[in-house]
Scaffold this active site. Structure first.
Site, mmCIF file in Angstrom:
data_model
loop_
_atom_site.group_PDB
_atom_site.id
_atom_site.type_symbol
_atom_site.label_atom_id
_atom_site.label_comp_id
_atom_site.label_asym_id
_atom_site.label_seq_id
_atom_site.Cartn_x
_atom_site.Cartn_y
_atom_site.Cartn_z
ATOM 1 N N ALA A 63 -36.070 28.317 -54.616
ATOM 2 C CA ALA A 63 -36.062 28.446 -53.160
ATOM 3 C C ALA A 63 -36.056 27.035 -52.571
ATOM 4 O O ALA A 63 -36.469 26.081 -53.224
ATOM 5 C CB ALA A 63 -37.297 29.208 -52.708
ATOM 6 N N GLY A 81 -36.796 30.425 -57.765
ATOM 7 C CA GLY A 81 -35.918 31.459 -57.216
ATOM 8 C C GLY A 81 -34.591 31.567 -57.954
ATOM 9 O O GLY A 81 -33.954 32.631 -57.948
ATOM 10 N N GLU A 94 -35.287 33.757 -60.770
ATOM 11 C CA GLU A 94 -35.539 35.090 -60.205
ATOM 12 C C GLU A 94 -34.246 35.753 -59.743
ATOM 13 O O GLU A 94 -34.068 36.967 -59.897
ATOM 14 C CB GLU A 94 -36.540 34.962 -59.051
ATOM 15 C CG GLU A 94 -37.922 34.528 -59.548
ATOM 16 C CD GLU A 94 -38.844 34.052 -58.428
ATOM 17 O OE1 GLU A 94 -38.488 33.082 -57.739
ATOM 18 O OE2 GLU A 94 -39.914 34.656 -58.251
ATOM 19 N N GLU A 101 -43.256 27.002 -59.810
ATOM 20 C CA GLU A 101 -43.929 27.071 -58.500
ATOM 21 C C GLU A 101 -45.371 26.592 -58.540
ATOM 22 O O GLU A 101 -45.896 26.087 -57.552
ATOM 23 C CB GLU A 101 -43.881 28.508 -57.959
ATOM 24 C CG GLU A 101 -42.504 28.980 -57.518
ATOM 25 C CD GLU A 101 -41.695 29.631 -58.631
ATOM 26 O OE1 GLU A 101 -42.045 29.464 -59.834
ATOM 27 O OE2 GLU A 101 -40.718 30.313 -58.317
#
Ligand code: CAA
Length: 258
Positions: free
Chosen positions: A66, A109, A112, A132
């Protein structure tokens, strides 16, 4: 074909391609990327001329997570109220089979997003991880849930708690990726794999992706019930009649929906 700010889209035969295109940020997933990927994937999903979707990045990065710079200053309530990552569930819900073709970093992300796809093909250069924890947070796009289901809780815990990365080979041994291929062959292999899938009848493909999703989302009893219903439902499709007639007549099937 729509022009997008952060991705490139292309149709190759019955295969829809989505290429993440933010090289300056290693394809970090900001709100615009989410909007663009979801929009493109849903457009391919609504097109009966498309039987498989490939999502890929660059040689250096599938996606490095992200967008940290975009979300850094947000408060928890802003994150909740804006449903910051909410639309990604629409990508995970597309019926058309999706293939992540991963080279380079698939972190946070990025890992993911790959796990939202049905198949993950990895270049030998691929690196998977959930870093993260070093940013003071945890995965927020399914990492703690899908990773545990894909590779088991103990291996997943080391990635999530220590930020350890998996090489492509270890990811394959762990069950996170379908196959590892030399980096130079990744995109051709993804197209070939997608073409094979896209040559199959769409109603059965849709039933199969739904049943595979139910397998990771529910109990065995619920999954078996869903599978039996979906299996029976396919006997009302022209493609089932054609597929079985072709087998009996020893010829190649000509599927109405491919
Ligand atoms: N968000 C925003 N920008 C990012 C980014 C990210 N996730 N990852 C890389 N970038 C940017 C860098 O800031 C840099 O931009 P500038 O040139 O403007 O400084 C550019 O991309 C190139 O990156 P690096 O210079 O860092 O490249 P490198 O080769 O030295 O390192 C890397 C590569 C190890 C992947 C490193 O970029 C990195 O650690 N990135 C962050 C990885 C990460 O923590 N991901 C998790 C994000 S949080 C998340 O994903 C939450 C969730 O679950 C949804």
């Amino acid at each position: 074909m729509t022009d997008y700010a952060t991705i490139l889209t292309e149709t190759r035969g019955r295969v829809g391609w989505i290429t993440l295109n933010r090289p300056e940020a290693l394809n970090a997933l900001n709100a615009q990327v989410m909007h663009d990927v979801v929009d493109a994937a849903e457009a391919f999903d609504a097109d009966a001329g498309i039987g498989a979707i490939v999502v890929t990045g660059s040689e250096r990065a599938f996606a490095a997570g992200a967008d940290i710079k975009e979300m850094e200053a947000l408060s928890g309530s802003e994150m909740l109220l804006a449903n910051h990552f909410g639309q990604w569930s629409r990508f995970a819900a597309v019926r058309t089979p999706t293939i992540a073709a991963v080279a380079g970093y698939a972190l946070g992300g990025g890992c993911e997003l790959a796990m939202m796809c049905d198949i993950i093909l990895a270049a030998d250069s691929a690196r998977f991880g959930q870093p993260e924890i070093s940013l003071g947070v945890i995965p927020g796009l399914g990492g703690t849930q899908r990773l545990v289901r894909a590779i088991g809780s103990f291996k997943a815990a080391e990635l999530v708690l220590a930020g350890r990365q998996l090489t492509a080979d270890e990811a394959e041994r762990s069950g996170l990726v379908s196959r590892v291929v030399p980096a130079a062959e990744l995109l051709d292999d993804a197209q070939r794999t997608a073409e094979t899938i896209a040559s199959k009848p769409l109603p059965a493909l849709y039933a199969a992706t739904a049943a595979l999703d139910v397998a990771v989302e529910s109990t065995l009893a619920e999954g078996l019930r869903f599978e039996r219903q979906a299996f029976a439902g396919l006997f009302d499709t022209a493609d089932q009649k054609e597929g079985m007639a072709a087998f009996r007549e020893k010829r190649a099937p000509e599927f109405r929906h491919r």
